[in-house]
Design a protein around this motif. Structure first.
Motif, PDB file in Angstrom:
ATOM      1  N   UNK A  67     -38.248  10.842  -9.376  1.00  0.00           N
ATOM      2  CA  UNK A  67     -39.182  11.669 -10.134  1.00  0.00           C
ATOM      3  C   UNK A  67     -39.475  11.045 -11.503  1.00  0.00           C
ATOM      4  N   UNK A  68     -40.729  11.111 -11.964  1.00  0.00           N
ATOM      5  CA  UNK A  68     -41.058  10.571 -13.286  1.00  0.00           C
ATOM      6  C   UNK A  68     -40.276  11.299 -14.381  1.00  0.00           C
ATOM      7  N   UNK A  69     -39.853  10.558 -15.383  1.00  0.00           N
ATOM      8  CA  UNK A  69     -39.051  11.156 -16.461  1.00  0.00           C
ATOM      9  C   UNK A  69     -39.865  12.136 -17.304  1.00  0.00           C
ATOM     10  N   UNK A  70     -41.183  11.990 -17.326  1.00  0.00           N
ATOM     11  CA  UNK A  70     -42.026  12.886 -18.118  1.00  0.00           C
ATOM     12  C   UNK A  70     -42.519  14.097 -17.327  1.00  0.00           C
ATOM     13  N   UNK A  71     -41.941  14.345 -16.181  1.00  0.00           N
ATOM     14  CA  UNK A  71     -42.388  15.422 -15.295  1.00  0.00           C
ATOM     15  C   UNK A  71     -42.200  16.802 -15.917  1.00  0.00           C
ATOM     16  N   UNK A  72     -41.164  16.961 -16.723  1.00  0.00           N
ATOM     17  CA  UNK A  72     -40.918  18.247 -17.358  1.00  0.00           C
ATOM     18  C   UNK A  72     -40.150  19.223 -16.493  1.00  0.00           C
ATOM     19  N   UNK A  73     -39.559  18.746 -15.407  1.00  0.00           N
ATOM     20  CA  UNK A  73     -38.763  19.605 -14.532  1.00  0.00           C
ATOM     21  C   UNK A  73     -37.365  19.722 -15.106  1.00  0.00           C
ATOM     22  N   UNK A 107     -37.988  24.754   8.058  1.00  0.00           N
ATOM     23  CA  UNK A 107     -38.744  24.860   6.811  1.00  0.00           C
ATOM     24  C   UNK A 107     -38.220  23.858   5.789  1.00  0.00           C
ATOM     25  N   UNK A 108     -39.043  23.614   4.788  1.00  0.00           N
ATOM     26  CA  UNK A 108     -38.681  22.725   3.684  1.00  0.00           C
ATOM     27  C   UNK A 108     -39.167  23.381   2.412  1.00  0.00           C
ATOM     28  N   UNK A 109     -38.256  23.633   1.470  1.00  0.00           N
ATOM     29  CA  UNK A 109     -38.628  24.288   0.227  1.00  0.00           C
ATOM     30  C   UNK A 109     -38.027  23.541  -0.953  1.00  0.00           C
ATOM     31  N   UNK A 110     -38.821  23.378  -1.994  1.00  0.00           N
ATOM     32  CA  UNK A 110     -38.356  22.800  -3.251  1.00  0.00           C
ATOM     33  C   UNK A 110     -38.681  23.813  -4.342  1.00  0.00           C
ATOM     34  N   UNK A 111     -37.655  24.366  -4.947  1.00  0.00           N
ATOM     35  CA  UNK A 111     -37.799  25.274  -6.079  1.00  0.00           C
ATOM     36  C   UNK A 111     -37.486  24.485  -7.336  1.00  0.00           C
ATOM     37  N   UNK A 112     -38.257  24.710  -8.388  1.00  0.00           N
ATOM     38  CA  UNK A 112     -37.978  24.013  -9.637  1.00  0.00           C
ATOM     39  C   UNK A 112     -38.434  24.842 -10.836  1.00  0.00           C
ATOM     40  N   UNK A 113     -37.859  24.537 -11.990  1.00  0.00           N
ATOM     41  CA  UNK A 113     -38.291  25.161 -13.233  1.00  0.00           C
ATOM     42  C   UNK A 113     -38.933  24.083 -14.099  1.00  0.00           C
ATOM     43  N   UNK A 114     -39.950  24.488 -14.842  1.00  0.00           N
ATOM     44  CA  UNK A 114     -40.673  23.539 -15.692  1.00  0.00           C
ATOM     45  C   UNK A 114     -41.335  24.290 -16.839  1.00  0.00           C
ATOM     46  N   UNK A 133     -46.679  19.641 -13.898  1.00  0.00           N
ATOM     47  CA  UNK A 133     -45.613  19.325 -12.955  1.00  0.00           C
ATOM     48  C   UNK A 133     -46.126  19.355 -11.517  1.00  0.00           C
ATOM     49  N   UNK A 134     -46.939  20.341 -11.204  1.00  0.00           N
ATOM     50  CA  UNK A 134     -47.481  20.465  -9.846  1.00  0.00           C
ATOM     51  C   UNK A 134     -48.354  19.257  -9.504  1.00  0.00           C
ATOM     52  N   UNK A 135     -49.114  18.778 -10.459  1.00  0.00           N
ATOM     53  CA  UNK A 135     -50.003  17.641 -10.194  1.00  0.00           C
ATOM     54  C   UNK A 135     -49.213  16.343  -9.970  1.00  0.00           C
ATOM     55  N   UNK A 136     -48.009  16.244 -10.507  1.00  0.00           N
ATOM     56  CA  UNK A 136     -47.206  15.040 -10.392  1.00  0.00           C
ATOM     57  C   UNK A 136     -46.296  15.053  -9.173  1.00  0.00           C
ATOM     58  N   UNK A 137     -45.930  16.233  -8.679  1.00  0.00           N
ATOM     59  CA  UNK A 137     -45.081  16.312  -7.494  1.00  0.00           C
ATOM     60  C   UNK A 137     -45.955  16.170  -6.283  1.00  0.00           C
TER      61      UNK A 137
END
Length: 69
Positions: free
Chosen positions: A35-41, A52-59, A65-69
């Protein structure tokens, strides 16, 4: 701070694609370190199951963040 989810399940994609995006333990580590270091996650939880596949994150900036993931 925002909490976000990226995910899919067998109802939305075919099983072949779900198998390709499935994370095992090694892929989780590779993904997090790529993940990019500037992602803000701040925090991330990855939940891979057989159907299913789920990724939960805080930002701080959800749109960025959504545009970079």
């Amino acid at each position: 701070m925002h909490t976000a989810l990226i995910g899919t399940d067998f109802n939305n994609v075919n099983l072949d694609l779900l198998e390709k995006i499935h994370f095992d333990y090694n892929k989780i580590s590779e993904f997090i370190h790529s993940l990019p270091s500037d992602l803000g996650v701040e925090d991330m939880v990855i939940i891979p199951t057989c159907n299913r596949m789920e990724i939960y994150y805080t930002c701080h900036d959800y749109d960025y963040s959504k545009s970079k993931l």
